[in-house]
Write a protein that holds these residues in place. Structure first.
Motif, PDB file in Angstrom:
ATOM      1  N   TYR A   1       0.797   4.016  -2.908  1.00 25.26           N
ATOM      2  CA  TYR A   1       0.765   5.330  -2.671  1.00 25.26           C
ATOM      3  C   TYR A   1       1.544   6.474  -3.242  1.00 25.26           C
ATOM      4  CZ  TYR A   1      -0.101   9.458   0.244  1.00 25.26           C
ATOM      5  OH  TYR A   1      -0.284  10.891   0.498  1.00 25.26           O
TER       6      TYR A   1
ATOM      7  N   ALA B   1       0.813  -1.072  -0.063  1.00 24.94           N
ATOM      8  CA  ALA B   1       0.145  -0.112   0.132  1.00 24.94           C
ATOM      9  C   ALA B   1       1.006   1.319   0.009  1.00 24.94           C
ATOM     10  CB  ALA B   1      -0.933   0.082   1.310  1.00 24.94           C
TER      11      ALA B   1
ATOM     12  N   TYR C   1      -5.339   4.375  -0.749  1.00 24.12           N
ATOM     13  CA  TYR C   1      -4.186   4.041  -0.426  1.00 24.12           C
ATOM     14  C   TYR C   1      -3.762   4.347   1.148  1.00 24.12           C
ATOM     15  CZ  TYR C   1      -3.315   1.509  -4.608  1.00 24.12           C
ATOM     16  OH  TYR C   1      -3.756   0.745  -5.863  1.00 24.12           O
TER      17      TYR C   1
ATOM     18  N   ILE D   1      -5.853   2.205   3.333  1.00 21.70           N
ATOM     19  CA  ILE D   1      -5.289   1.113   3.579  1.00 21.70           C
ATOM     20  C   ILE D   1      -4.092   0.950   4.447  1.00 21.70           C
ATOM     21  CG2 ILE D   1      -4.066  -0.781   2.413  1.00 21.70           C
ATOM     22  CD1 ILE D   1      -7.106  -0.682   1.622  1.00 21.70           C
TER      23      ILE D   1
END
Length: 66
Positions: A24, A20, A35, A38
């Protein structure tokens, strides 16, 4: 079982968090919020797992004394 689910089991929480974070960094502005969410959730899962581990250890020590 889906491919995504299998990969999640293999990578674990740390691996999913790392994925993630990598996504990102490379995401366009529209997907950065996803993201980021997450990342927040995976960090919370890690914290929960550590607290639960500590609870289990404390419970085991208490049970041994009985």
């Amino acid at each position: 079982m889906s491919k995504c689910r299998k990969n999640g089991y293999k990578k674990g929480v740390s691996g999913l968090l790392e994925d993630a974070q990598n996504h990102y960094e490379n995401a366009d502005e529209d997907k950065k919020n996803f993201y980021q969410a997450i990342i927040i959730v995976m960090k919370a899962v890690q914290d929960f797992m550590l607290r639960y581990h500590d609870l289990l250890i404390a419970t085991a020590k208490t049970d041994e004394k009985k």
